[in-house]
Design a protein around this motif. Sequence first.
Motif, PDB file in Angstrom:
ATOM      1  N   ILE A  14      32.413  44.089  40.084  1.00 34.21           N
ATOM      2  CA  ILE A  14      32.239  45.133  38.529  1.00 34.21           C
ATOM      3  C   ILE A  14      32.182  44.861  37.705  1.00 34.21           C
ATOM      4  CG2 ILE A  14      34.655  45.590  38.304  1.00 34.21           C
ATOM      5  CD1 ILE A  14      33.928  47.986  37.260  1.00 34.21           C
ATOM      6  N   THR A  15      31.526  44.562  36.348  1.00 36.73           N
ATOM      7  CA  THR A  15      31.246  43.622  34.995  1.00 36.73           C
ATOM      8  C   THR A  15      32.206  44.331  33.913  1.00 36.73           C
ATOM      9  OG1 THR A  15      29.209  44.820  34.642  1.00 36.73           O
ATOM     10  CG2 THR A  15      29.255  42.754  35.759  1.00 36.73           C
ATOM     11  N   ALA A  16      32.522  43.867  33.024  1.00 32.75           N
ATOM     12  CA  ALA A  16      32.328  44.284  31.712  1.00 32.75           C
ATOM     13  C   ALA A  16      31.891  45.905  31.159  1.00 32.75           C
ATOM     14  CB  ALA A  16      32.686  43.378  30.627  1.00 32.75           C
ATOM     15  N   LEU A  19      32.235  48.326  33.807  1.00 31.41           N
ATOM     16  CA  LEU A  19      34.157  49.137  33.100  1.00 31.41           C
ATOM     17  C   LEU A  19      33.779  49.813  31.674  1.00 31.41           C
ATOM     18  CD1 LEU A  19      36.952  49.744  34.270  1.00 31.41           C
ATOM     19  CD2 LEU A  19      37.040  47.658  33.054  1.00 31.41           C
ATOM     20  N   HIS A  23      33.469  54.561  31.672  1.00 28.77           N
ATOM     21  CA  HIS A  23      35.148  54.677  30.756  1.00 28.77           C
ATOM     22  C   HIS A  23      34.398  55.610  30.248  1.00 28.77           C
ATOM     23  CE1 HIS A  23      38.748  54.798  28.854  1.00 28.77           C
ATOM     24  NE2 HIS A  23      38.345  54.713  28.178  1.00 28.77           N
ATOM     25  N   TRP A  41      41.394  49.318  34.452  1.00 24.68           N
ATOM     26  CA  TRP A  41      41.950  47.329  34.031  1.00 24.68           C
ATOM     27  C   TRP A  41      40.605  47.574  34.946  1.00 24.68           C
ATOM     28  CZ3 TRP A  41      45.778  50.816  32.614  1.00 24.68           C
ATOM     29  CH2 TRP A  41      46.034  50.753  31.652  1.00 24.68           C
ATOM     30  N   ALA A  42      39.790  46.323  35.035  1.00 24.80           N
ATOM     31  CA  ALA A  42      39.221  45.658  36.089  1.00 24.80           C
ATOM     32  C   ALA A  42      39.751  44.104  36.671  1.00 24.80           C
ATOM     33  CB  ALA A  42      37.818  45.811  36.321  1.00 24.80           C
ATOM     34  N   ASP A  43      39.964  44.599  38.732  1.00 26.10           N
ATOM     35  CA  ASP A  43      39.623  43.468  39.001  1.00 26.10           C
ATOM     36  C   ASP A  43      38.582  43.182  40.041  1.00 26.10           C
ATOM     37  OD1 ASP A  43      39.919  40.866  40.628  1.00 26.10           O
ATOM     38  OD2 ASP A  43      41.725  42.226  41.565  1.00 26.10           O
ATOM     39  N   PRO A  44      37.686  42.363  38.822  1.00 30.70           N
ATOM     40  CA  PRO A  44      36.402  42.364  40.253  1.00 30.70           C
ATOM     41  C   PRO A  44      36.352  41.447  41.187  1.00 30.70           C
ATOM     42  CG  PRO A  44      36.279  40.644  37.505  1.00 30.70           C
ATOM     43  CD  PRO A  44      37.633  41.836  37.575  1.00 30.70           C
ATOM     44  N   ARG A  45      37.343  40.780  41.899  1.00 36.76           N
ATOM     45  CA  ARG A  45      37.503  39.777  42.626  1.00 36.76           C
ATOM     46  C   ARG A  45      38.133  40.132  43.847  1.00 36.76           C
ATOM     47  NH1 ARG A  45      41.361  34.858  41.794  1.00 36.76           N
ATOM     48  NH2 ARG A  45      42.662  36.920  42.188  1.00 36.76           N
ATOM     49  N   THR A  48      39.300  46.382  42.071  1.00 38.45           N
ATOM     50  CA  THR A  48      40.052  47.512  42.219  1.00 38.45           C
ATOM     51  C   THR A  48      39.698  47.958  41.005  1.00 38.45           C
ATOM     52  OG1 THR A  48      41.360  46.191  43.868  1.00 38.45           O
ATOM     53  CG2 THR A  48      42.721  48.029  42.398  1.00 38.45           C
TER      54      THR A  48
ATOM     55  N   PRO B  77      44.765  40.219  38.793  1.00 34.08           N
ATOM     56  CA  PRO B  77      44.477  39.745  37.069  1.00 34.08           C
ATOM     57  C   PRO B  77      42.857  40.895  37.514  1.00 34.08           C
ATOM     58  CG  PRO B  77      43.392  38.137  39.285  1.00 34.08           C
ATOM     59  CD  PRO B  77      44.132  38.817  39.718  1.00 34.08           C
ATOM     60  N   VAL B  78      43.356  40.904  35.804  1.00 34.19           N
ATOM     61  CA  VAL B  78      42.465  42.041  35.409  1.00 34.19           C
ATOM     62  C   VAL B  78      41.884  42.241  34.135  1.00 34.19           C
ATOM     63  CG1 VAL B  78      43.703  44.317  36.067  1.00 34.19           C
ATOM     64  CG2 VAL B  78      44.494  44.087  34.695  1.00 34.19           C
ATOM     65  N   PRO B  79      40.479  41.077  34.102  1.00 33.82           N
ATOM     66  CA  PRO B  79      40.643  40.520  32.848  1.00 33.82           C
ATOM     67  C   PRO B  79      39.228  41.496  31.556  1.00 33.82           C
ATOM     68  CG  PRO B  79      38.818  39.866  35.136  1.00 33.82           C
ATOM     69  CD  PRO B  79      40.069  40.314  35.400  1.00 33.82           C
ATOM     70  N   PHE B  80      39.704  42.737  32.597  1.00 34.02           N
ATOM     71  CA  PHE B  80      38.767  43.297  32.050  1.00 34.02           C
ATOM     72  C   PHE B  80      39.165  45.066  31.925  1.00 34.02           C
ATOM     73  CE2 PHE B  80      34.756  42.285  34.561  1.00 34.02           C
ATOM     74  CZ  PHE B  80      34.289  40.775  33.941  1.00 34.02           C
ATOM     75  N   THR B  81      39.244  45.412  30.602  1.00 35.06           N
ATOM     76  CA  THR B  81      40.093  45.854  30.030  1.00 35.06           C
ATOM     77  C   THR B  81      38.832  47.370  29.215  1.00 35.06           C
ATOM     78  OG1 THR B  81      41.793  44.726  29.536  1.00 35.06           O
ATOM     79  CG2 THR B  81      42.400  47.152  29.086  1.00 35.06           C
TER      80      THR B  81
END
Lengths: 82, 82
Positions: A14-16, A19, A23, A41-45, A48, B77-81
């Motif tokens: 998932i990309t910014a 997300l 939203h 909050w997203a963890d693309p790896r 989740t 890790p949650v790089p995107f918010t």
Amino acid sequence: MSQFMDVHHGMKGITADQLREAHRADLALEKEEGVHFEKAWADPRSGTVYCLSEAPSAEAVQRVHERAGHRADEIHPVPFTV
Amino acid sequence: MSQFMDVHHGMKGITADQLREAHRADLALEKEEGVHFEKAWADPRSGTVYCLSEAPSAEAVQRVHERAGHRADEIHPVPFTV
């Protein structure tokens, strides 16, 4: 109104932008169900996504997510916060 | 510094006081690892606790939680918010 943390699995990569778009889709529908999505909050790896909301019920949270096209895999009421 | 969401399972029946006490234990140790625990949410029914932190690494998050006596089951890790 209660606070809920819901979790989406299987969102690997998932990309910014995606997300933000998901939203935005929730925000466009939430009023009809009396829900407010506060943060996500997203963890693309691991794929989740966590969403924090204020809502009358877990069912109302799910209805918004379903109508927006992304059903949650888990929805937890989180009555305690620090 | 990155943002992390960590998850503790098996916390069924956790009380508001216990959550506050666990968070206080993290805050007392976090500086030594360069971590800051921003927020935590608990679902006593399913026994799930979510912690949001700012940290140099997932390992640093785990070191604080371990030293405070409550190892995390997942650290994302949650790089995107949004």
